[in-house]
Design a protein around this motif. Sequence first.
Motif, PDB file in Angstrom:
ATOM      1  N   TYR A  50      12.941   7.866  -0.249  1.00 22.80           N
ATOM      2  CA  TYR A  50      13.821   8.740  -0.184  1.00 22.80           C
ATOM      3  C   TYR A  50      13.228  10.089  -0.657  1.00 22.80           C
ATOM      4  CZ  TYR A  50      18.001  11.519  -0.775  1.00 22.80           C
ATOM      5  OH  TYR A  50      19.043  12.660  -0.787  1.00 22.80           O
ATOM      6  N   GLY A  51      13.406  11.132  -0.123  1.00 27.12           N
ATOM      7  CA  GLY A  51      13.037  12.420  -0.598  1.00 27.12           C
ATOM      8  C   GLY A  51      12.624  13.195   0.383  1.00 27.12           C
ATOM      9  N   ASN A  90       3.261   7.516  -6.392  1.00 24.76           N
ATOM     10  CA  ASN A  90       2.436   8.457  -7.036  1.00 24.76           C
ATOM     11  C   ASN A  90       2.658   9.813  -6.375  1.00 24.76           C
ATOM     12  OD1 ASN A  90       1.172   7.081  -9.339  1.00 24.76           O
ATOM     13  ND2 ASN A  90       0.198   5.949  -7.893  1.00 24.76           N
ATOM     14  N   THR A  91       3.310  10.029  -5.737  1.00 24.10           N
ATOM     15  CA  THR A  91       3.677  10.773  -4.924  1.00 24.10           C
ATOM     16  C   THR A  91       5.115  11.981  -5.428  1.00 24.10           C
ATOM     17  OG1 THR A  91       2.837  10.141  -2.792  1.00 24.10           O
ATOM     18  CG2 THR A  91       3.889  12.009  -2.686  1.00 24.10           C
ATOM     19  N   VAL A 146      11.137   5.960  -4.792  1.00 19.03           N
ATOM     20  CA  VAL A 146      10.664   4.638  -4.163  1.00 19.03           C
ATOM     21  C   VAL A 146      11.212   3.344  -4.937  1.00 19.03           C
ATOM     22  CG1 VAL A 146       8.445   3.272  -3.781  1.00 19.03           C
ATOM     23  CG2 VAL A 146       8.232   5.605  -3.789  1.00 19.03           C
ATOM     24  N   ILE A 147      11.864   2.825  -3.930  1.00 11.65           N
ATOM     25  CA  ILE A 147      12.611   1.421  -4.522  1.00 11.65           C
ATOM     26  C   ILE A 147      12.126   0.343  -4.015  1.00 11.65           C
ATOM     27  CG2 ILE A 147      14.691   0.468  -4.917  1.00 11.65           C
ATOM     28  CD1 ILE A 147      16.207   3.125  -4.346  1.00 11.65           C
ATOM     29  N   GLY A 191       0.815  -1.165  -0.079  1.00 13.31           N
ATOM     30  CA  GLY A 191       0.081  -0.004  -0.070  1.00 13.31           C
ATOM     31  C   GLY A 191       0.782   1.201  -0.222  1.00 13.31           C
ATOM     32  N   ILE A 192       1.997   1.134   0.726  1.00 12.99           N
ATOM     33  CA  ILE A 192       2.612   2.425   0.963  1.00 12.99           C
ATOM     34  C   ILE A 192       3.553   2.523  -0.627  1.00 12.99           C
ATOM     35  CG2 ILE A 192       4.889   3.387   1.786  1.00 12.99           C
ATOM     36  CD1 ILE A 192       4.142   1.907   4.624  1.00 12.99           C
TER      37      ILE A 192
END
Length: 135
Positions: A118-119, A76-77, A82-83, A69-70
Amino acid sequence: MSTKCVLIIDPELPLGIIANTGAILGAALGKLHPEINGDDIVSQEGILFPGIVNIPIPVLKSNAEKIAGIHSEASNTDNISVIAFTDCAQTAQNYVEYTESIQKVQTQDIQFLGICLYGDKKKVNHFAGDLPLLR
C-alpha cells in the motif's frame, strides 16, 4: 501522491489458506492505515454496518519465491507499506509463538504466503503491475 493497494497471494496454497491470508493481510492493513476505512453506516432498520475499506484492493497472484523477492525489495522502498503473512504466522498456535518463530529465523528462510503493498501508486505498480489477478 496517488495511492494504490494490492494483495499478492501464492495461488498454489489450499483455498482455505488463500482466504485466511487475504483476511489476515486485510486486518493488518486496516490497523496500519485506518484512514482507508469508511464511516459506519446505519440501515433504515437501525442495524449497524461498520465501515469497510473504501479503496479497491485487487488480489493478485504470484509464486512464493517472487513474493519473497517483492517483499525484500519493497520493504526497502520509501512510500510503501509492506505487510507479510508467512508460514511462521500460519503454523503458530498463538502470537507469542509467532513472535518467537520470526525472531529465530533468517528472513531468507521464511516462506511468504502473501503480502500487501500500500502506498505510492507508481511504486506499487513497479512491483505488482505485471501480476495477474487471482481467480
